[in-house]
Design a protein around this motif. Structure first.
Motif, PDB file in Angstrom:
ATOM      1  N   TRP A   1      -5.802   7.822  -2.655  1.00 33.34           N
ATOM      2  CA  TRP A   1      -6.844   7.434  -3.596  1.00 33.34           C
ATOM      3  C   TRP A   1      -8.084   6.956  -2.851  1.00 33.34           C
ATOM      4  O   TRP A   1      -9.206   7.355  -3.161  1.00 33.34           O
ATOM      5  CB  TRP A   1      -6.336   6.334  -4.535  1.00 33.34           C
ATOM      6  CG  TRP A   1      -7.309   6.035  -5.659  1.00 33.34           C
ATOM      7  CD1 TRP A   1      -7.330   6.604  -6.882  1.00 33.34           C
ATOM      8  CD2 TRP A   1      -8.412   5.124  -5.604  1.00 33.34           C
ATOM      9  NE1 TRP A   1      -8.377   6.089  -7.615  1.00 33.34           N
ATOM     10  CE2 TRP A   1      -9.059   5.181  -6.850  1.00 33.34           C
ATOM     11  CE3 TRP A   1      -8.909   4.266  -4.623  1.00 33.34           C
ATOM     12  CZ2 TRP A   1     -10.180   4.419  -7.147  1.00 33.34           C
ATOM     13  CZ3 TRP A   1     -10.035   3.512  -4.925  1.00 33.34           C
ATOM     14  CH2 TRP A   1     -10.652   3.587  -6.172  1.00 33.34           C
TER      15      TRP A   1
ATOM     16  N   ASP B   1      -1.991   5.126  -2.847  1.00 39.10           N
ATOM     17  CA  ASP B   1      -3.147   4.247  -2.619  1.00 39.10           C
ATOM     18  C   ASP B   1      -4.009   4.784  -1.481  1.00 39.10           C
ATOM     19  O   ASP B   1      -5.243   4.785  -1.575  1.00 39.10           O
ATOM     20  CB  ASP B   1      -2.697   2.822  -2.275  1.00 39.10           C
ATOM     21  CG  ASP B   1      -2.035   2.110  -3.433  1.00 39.10           C
ATOM     22  OD1 ASP B   1      -2.424   2.362  -4.589  1.00 39.10           O
ATOM     23  OD2 ASP B   1      -1.137   1.298  -3.162  1.00 39.10           O
TER      24      ASP B   1
ATOM     25  N   THR C   1       0.853  -1.175   0.000  1.00 40.76           N
ATOM     26  CA  THR C   1       0.000   0.000   0.000  1.00 40.76           C
ATOM     27  C   THR C   1       0.892   1.229   0.000  1.00 40.76           C
ATOM     28  O   THR C   1       1.731   1.396   0.871  1.00 40.76           O
ATOM     29  CB  THR C   1      -0.921   0.026   1.230  1.00 40.76           C
ATOM     30  OG1 THR C   1      -1.714  -1.151   1.215  1.00 40.76           O
ATOM     31  CG2 THR C   1      -1.822   1.244   1.217  1.00 40.76           C
TER      32      THR C   1
END
Length: 100
Positions: free
Chosen positions: A85, A82, A78
């Motif tokens: 997002w 990420d 991760t």
């Protein structure tokens, strides 16, 4: 649990702006690594050896794992992107719930 319910993961950034949660999470991972090292040393030492104090217990480990806590973020792949997002997606999802 609240962070996970909002962001759908437990990879709290260390510099999380809402509270000291990021630092606390970082500390739990550090304590866990020390606990693992202690368990490895214990298995290689005689049973008479006195173990060092650790700040995390099997019960605490179990509680964190019950909410999907990730111990090794490097293995989870991760990234900061990420996390951003997913946070932005949650905002979009909430917007869509309100405005259709």
């Amino acid at each position: 649990k609240q962070f996970k319910s909002i962001h759908n993961h437990t990879n709290v950034p260390q510099q999380y702006k809402m509270s000291n949660l990021g630092k606390w999470v970082h500390n739990q991972r550090t304590f866990y690594r020390a606990y693992q090292r202690q368990q490895q040393q214990r298995s290689s030492l005689s049973t008479n050896a006195e173990p060092k104090q650790t700040y995390i217990t099997p019960k605490k480990i179990e509680l964190l794992e019950s909410i999907g806590f990730v111990w090794n973020t490097k293995q989870s792949k991760t990234t900061k992107y990420d996390i951003q997002w997913h946070e932005t997606y949650q905002k979009l999802y909430q917007y869509h719930q309100i405005h259709g």
